[in-house]
Design an enzyme around this catalytic site. Structure first.
Site, PDB file in Angstrom:
ATOM      1  N   GLY A  45    -124.035  94.197  60.438  1.00 25.23           N
ATOM      2  CA  GLY A  45    -123.146  95.258  59.979  1.00 25.23           C
ATOM      3  C   GLY A  45    -121.684  95.023  60.295  1.00 25.23           C
ATOM      4  O   GLY A  45    -120.839  95.848  59.965  1.00 25.23           O
ATOM      5  N   ASP A  47    -118.055  93.483  59.782  1.00 30.60           N
ATOM      6  CA  ASP A  47    -117.352  93.022  58.587  1.00 30.60           C
ATOM      7  C   ASP A  47    -116.598  91.721  58.843  1.00 30.60           C
ATOM      8  O   ASP A  47    -116.640  90.811  58.038  1.00 30.60           O
ATOM      9  CB  ASP A  47    -116.396  94.107  58.102  1.00 30.60           C
ATOM     10  CG  ASP A  47    -117.135  95.387  57.752  1.00 30.60           C
ATOM     11  OD1 ASP A  47    -118.123  95.303  57.015  1.00 30.60           O
ATOM     12  OD2 ASP A  47    -116.745  96.461  58.244  1.00 30.60           O
ATOM     13  N   HIS A  70    -101.114  77.518  57.050  1.00 33.55           N
ATOM     14  CA  HIS A  70    -101.447  77.632  55.626  1.00 33.55           C
ATOM     15  C   HIS A  70    -102.182  78.946  55.398  1.00 33.55           C
ATOM     16  O   HIS A  70    -102.486  79.668  56.349  1.00 33.55           O
ATOM     17  CB  HIS A  70    -102.269  76.426  55.154  1.00 33.55           C
ATOM     18  CG  HIS A  70    -103.596  76.289  55.838  1.00 33.55           C
ATOM     19  ND1 HIS A  70    -103.712  75.917  57.163  1.00 33.55           N
ATOM     20  CD2 HIS A  70    -104.869  76.471  55.392  1.00 33.55           C
ATOM     21  CE1 HIS A  70    -104.998  75.863  57.494  1.00 33.55           C
ATOM     22  NE2 HIS A  70    -105.716  76.204  56.439  1.00 33.55           N
ATOM     23  N   ASP A 161    -104.881  72.288  59.451  1.00 35.04           N
ATOM     24  CA  ASP A 161    -105.911  71.531  58.726  1.00 35.04           C
ATOM     25  C   ASP A 161    -105.221  70.493  57.858  1.00 35.04           C
ATOM     26  O   ASP A 161    -104.320  70.834  57.100  1.00 35.04           O
ATOM     27  CB  ASP A 161    -106.719  72.472  57.831  1.00 35.04           C
ATOM     28  CG  ASP A 161    -107.509  73.500  58.626  1.00 35.04           C
ATOM     29  OD1 ASP A 161    -107.610  73.349  59.853  1.00 35.04           O
ATOM     30  OD2 ASP A 161    -108.009  74.458  58.011  1.00 35.04           O
ATOM     31  N   ASP A 193    -106.816  68.884  64.298  1.00 29.94           N
ATOM     32  CA  ASP A 193    -108.000  69.367  63.573  1.00 29.94           C
ATOM     33  C   ASP A 193    -109.198  68.448  63.826  1.00 29.94           C
ATOM     34  O   ASP A 193    -109.099  67.235  63.686  1.00 29.94           O
ATOM     35  CB  ASP A 193    -107.656  69.373  62.073  1.00 29.94           C
ATOM     36  CG  ASP A 193    -108.784  69.843  61.177  1.00 29.94           C
ATOM     37  OD1 ASP A 193    -109.760  70.428  61.693  1.00 29.94           O
ATOM     38  OD2 ASP A 193    -108.674  69.649  59.948  1.00 29.94           O
ATOM     39  N   SER A 364    -113.231  67.224  50.299  1.00 29.46           N
ATOM     40  CA  SER A 364    -112.956  68.058  51.470  1.00 29.46           C
ATOM     41  C   SER A 364    -111.458  68.113  51.724  1.00 29.46           C
ATOM     42  O   SER A 364    -110.727  67.170  51.426  1.00 29.46           O
ATOM     43  CB  SER A 364    -113.675  67.483  52.692  1.00 29.46           C
ATOM     44  OG  SER A 364    -113.280  68.187  53.854  1.00 29.46           O
ATOM     45  N   HIS A 366    -110.296  68.390  54.753  1.00 30.88           N
ATOM     46  CA  HIS A 366    -110.105  67.942  56.136  1.00 30.88           C
ATOM     47  C   HIS A 366    -110.306  66.429  56.231  1.00 30.88           C
ATOM     48  O   HIS A 366    -111.294  65.898  55.715  1.00 30.88           O
ATOM     49  CB  HIS A 366    -111.124  68.620  57.066  1.00 30.88           C
ATOM     50  CG  HIS A 366    -111.017  70.108  57.077  1.00 30.88           C
ATOM     51  ND1 HIS A 366    -110.228  70.798  57.961  1.00 30.88           N
ATOM     52  CD2 HIS A 366    -111.585  71.040  56.280  1.00 30.88           C
ATOM     53  CE1 HIS A 366    -110.330  72.095  57.737  1.00 30.88           C
ATOM     54  NE2 HIS A 366    -111.158  72.270  56.722  1.00 30.88           N
ATOM     55  N   HIS A 388    -109.928  73.252  66.521  1.00 36.85           N
ATOM     56  CA  HIS A 388    -110.643  73.501  65.262  1.00 36.85           C
ATOM     57  C   HIS A 388    -111.968  72.767  65.219  1.00 36.85           C
ATOM     58  O   HIS A 388    -112.172  71.881  64.378  1.00 36.85           O
ATOM     59  CB  HIS A 388    -109.851  73.052  64.022  1.00 36.85           C
ATOM     60  CG  HIS A 388    -108.497  73.638  63.886  1.00 36.85           C
ATOM     61  ND1 HIS A 388    -107.977  74.546  64.765  1.00 36.85           N
ATOM     62  CD2 HIS A 388    -107.533  73.444  62.945  1.00 36.85           C
ATOM     63  CE1 HIS A 388    -106.762  74.871  64.384  1.00 36.85           C
ATOM     64  NE2 HIS A 388    -106.464  74.230  63.295  1.00 36.85           N
TER      65      HIS A 388
END
Lengths: 553, 553
Positions: A45, A47, A70, A161, A193, A364, A366, A388
């Site tokens: 439940g 969000d 970004h 990223d 990253d 991708s 990345h 990350h």
């Protein structure tokens, strides 16, 4: 030169998502990114999941700036929630597209009077003791910047990223020259990253996707529906180009797809030939072989346009035999089931499906292992802190750093809340700060009590039994038949014997309590709970939430 | 020769799992397999999903036999539930390992007096109008048989799960000669496995996995933990062999791993060298480099041994730096998230992980596209009905059949409950029979009401509000303060204003009803529900289950 540089990750370590890094010198703070993540299935439940930003709230007066790498949700999505809880909103910087996307988001949250400013590569942002410079890199969204934050102790590079795409769609590759200059001048710390640290080699160039899409299109006789991330504006550009060269019109379907293409057009990131766009409601007016639909829903999101098409209840697009749905995206880990379900429903409707397993129609955003090594070699940092990534990717990124010659003692595998403290004499982890996750649930934001989630888990697994007993205030004796209500408990309605036995169990429990002279409500309720829970488990082998309510009259 | 052969799939079509096929001639029935599947995440609190076998219950008197292709849960798991609901239990046949595994399962369910008989390839099972012959094929469990069911109209071949492994670990490849003979004599209908219809080429031979495992082992300095499916006895054999040749002892961890290895040893499917096995409690007594642990949990199952190791709460195995965990299995679609979580926790503990992405240390048990084509060519059937697959794989299997020359009109893409009816003059689908899924929830089995699942979804998403109002029997006026109870609703406890406003909303609603002269309880409750639900949504943007209870005094 006697200050301490503190690098405090508040999100993005040991997880994928909700990236947020605090860079601090002399007590003054620059925040890089304010991301969110989407809830796991057991966060019932919920969000949205945000980084716990208590630290920022308490240090609001010291924040000089927020800089955004970004416009993806895992880098900017928590911003409205953060801003609402800061006494004093700092200026916010990002590339033009990032700022446009964030402004639209802040408008939805009715946050006005935010100092939002777009910057370009090479600009200098003055932020207290820091001079902050955006450096252009490539990613799956335009205007992706790393930030070089320089204070008197040295330069910290936070990459955001990135990939080293040599042929990006906008023709502007990552600014390798500037990274090399920074490296030559000396970088103290690299926060890079780690997302694709587990993939060997180099990532595919975005501009190689276009010809593959055109190739796939050319083999389709009927309608083509392409789904991808709405923020991947260069991908949308390549779909439009492929459609255009094959004489097909293009319809954009899904709210975020239309919104992002509009923003992208205004900022010149996407070039849509005159007359090629048609409205979704016109889709049925064009011959099948003259149409490409670009749709949201590449992750099987429940309310997305493609998911509704697959369920047969999209207003404008009714999938049928002859249609081809092209997934120009791969499932984000955790979304595999939703994507597979969507694909199978499309097959059931008779349409064909092409995914990245069939052709290289996705790249991708990345960089892979070799690109991470290139970044390390270019920047040649004194210290490395991989960010990350989950624990696996952080570890693999650390191994890549060792492979290019960074000393193991200069590589710091951090965790959320664990600050790296750097002085002239060295670097080490400091004492942990508050970090973790907070939840958005409806309009509320906060540290959801574990008990609420535990209750939701019990409720979802076995439902709830509520017993309402009406007892005399004098002696605690039952004065009316107990009422038994259940929700989320199957098979009971048809089982009169069970319902009657349940009622007897309640009556017995009350009688025992009365015989024992118990008439304090809380005690009555405890006995009722225990007796009923045991009865239900014995009979049904289930542990629903049992909630006794005793009404005294 | 005027009869009708009916092929009725009751499970396994348009889905992966719960395979069950009814083969019927002249009103007499042979059931091939009685499988189950595991619940999807939105089937909250459900333990198991079974095929709806109403048809079998109603036709119990006509069932001549149940034949089982192999011992996997998706082929035998529903058997105890089916048997319990049949008035008259038919004889059950399967290979020796299948029968041993099923017997152990029936014992757990306290089902005695079941006529369970093991058969071997070439045996003839007489079952009413059918002569049924097991045909040896290869799969990821020993004793996997296809069944050729011959009646006067012709032969139906139901393949079960198979691959054409030319070097299976037990040295007995699929009986291609017998399949070819059946084909030469004429096969009327082929019901073939579609699981890997989407993979081009040939599957990897099981026996090629062993050398890869040994190669991986030889690069490990510390302990090795290998996880795989417990029923893949040939894989366990290869792990044991690799350990043995490198001078390592082997410990078996996880209940089903120990059970299956025991059954496998008794039946001669696995050969464990003398003295190599050590008890789990002895693990810490051996040097790290002298030990291989074989564990359950390759799918990240919540209570499995490996998952507990990853969470740091397994009694015998405490993972640490230097350990290597080898996943000799791929995630079943839908399990990716659980597997990824497990892997990342293992990294967090400092251990290394090797998966099938790093080395070819797993082989699928299902044949790829070329093997499906080989089966079609060998058997050369008049009609084809692809089974065991979602809509995508059924379609792709149908395309493979077309590719080897079966006429499109002779290929039947069925659905659960849709019977294929074959007479001398042709084949076509008949009218649908009852089919679908039933749920096991605790000790209950049945057609769970949608309402119970819908309630569970509401409860899990937003929790529950219960309002207990005590009103006068005479005029419906509130005679005591309403009580408000909530579960699974966060953030409320701290919000005294909200709780008080909620109570006011209830009091107002009751007062309005009393003023309108409403004193019928059901109507009072309806008003209370609507008023409170609206209030909660307005204030909290949530839609919990709202449950009003009105007690009259």
């Amino acid at each position: 030169m006697s200050g301490t540089l503190r690098l405090l990750p508040l999100g993005g370590l040991g997880e994928i998502g909700k990236n947020m890094t605090v860079v601090e010198y002399d007590g003054r703070i620059v925040v890089v990114d304010t991301g969110l993540r989407f809830p796991a299935p057991d966060q019932l439940g919920i969000d949205l999941v945000l980084p716990d930003f208590t630290y920022l709230r308490e240090r609001a007066a010291d924040i000089e700036a927020i800089v955004l790498t970004h416009g993806h949700e895992d880098h900017v999505g928590a911003l409205p929630f953060v801003l609402r809880q800061l006494d004093r909103a700092p200026p916010i910087y990002g590339g033009p597209l990032t700022v446009a996307m964030v402004r639209s988001k802040l408008d939805e949250h009715k946050l006005k009077d935010v100092r939002l400013q777009d910057v370009r590569p090479g600009d200098e942002i003055k932020a207290g003791p820091f001079s902050v410079e955006p450096v252009k890199l490539a990613h799956s969204i335009p205007d992706m910047f790393a930030y070089a934050l320089t204070c008197e102790l040295g330069t910290t590079l936070v990459t955001g990223d990135y990939k080293f795409d040599q042929t990006p769609v906008d023709g502007i590759p990552a600014d390798i020259a500037r990274l090399a200059e920074l490296g030559r001048d000396g970088v103290l710390l690299l926060c890079g990253d780690s997302t694709n640290a587990d993939r060997a080699g180099w990532s595919l160039s975005e501009s190689l996707v276009g010809p593959q899409l055109e190739d796939a299109f050319s083999r389709c006789d009927g309608r083509i529906i392409v789904t991808s991330f709405a923020s991947n504006i260069h991908r949308v550009q390549q779909v439009v180009d492929a459609a255009s060269s094959l004489g097909r019109k293009v319809a954009l379907v899904g709210r975020s797809m239309r919104k992002n293409v509009n923003i992208g057009r205004e900022l010149g990131h996407i070039d849509v030939p005159q007359g090629i766009l048609v409205e979704p409601k016109q889709i049925e007016d064009f011959p099948d072989e003259k149409l490409v639909v670009i749709s949201t829903g590449s992750q099987g999101e429940p309310l997305s346009a493609l998911r509704r098409m697959a369920a047969g209840d999209h207003r404008q697009v009714h999938l049928r035999r002859g249609d081809t749905v092209i997934f120009s995206a791969t499932p984000i880990p955790g979304n595999e089931r939703a994507v597979n379900e969507t694909v199978d429903r499309i097959y059931h409707l008779g349409a064909d499906v092409i995914t990245t397993k069939d052709a290289p129609i996705h790249a991708s955003g990345h960089g892979y292992a070799e690109e991470i090594k290139l970044m390390l070699n270019l920047v040649d940092p004194r210290y490395v802190m991989p960010v990350h990534g989950d624990h696996k990717r952080i570890r693999l990124h650390a191994e890549l750093a060792e492979a290019v010659g960074v000393g193991p003692k200069d590589i710091f595998k951090a965790e959320n809340g664990l600050p790296l403290e750097i002085t002239e004499s060295g670097a080490r982890f400091g004492g942990p700060e508050q970090a973790g996750m907070i939840f958005v649930d409806g309009v509320d934001v906060g540290d959801i009590e574990d008990v609420a989630l535990r209750d939701r888990r019990m409720l979802s697994a076995d439902g709830i039994f509520i017993v309402v007993a009406t007892v005399s205030e004098q002696d605690g004796r039952s004065v009316a038949d107990p009422e038994i209500i259940f929700r989320g408990v199957p098979f009971i309605d048809d089982d009169a014997e069970l319902v009657s036995a349940l009622r007897d169990a309640v009556t017995d429990s009350l009688a025992r309590s009365a015989a024992d002279g118990i008439n304090e409500i809380s005690l009555l309720q405890t006995h009722l709970h225990d007796d009923l829970a045991e009865f239900v488990y014995r009979r049904m082998k289930r542990r629903p939430l049992v909630l006794p309510v005793v009404v005294e009259v």
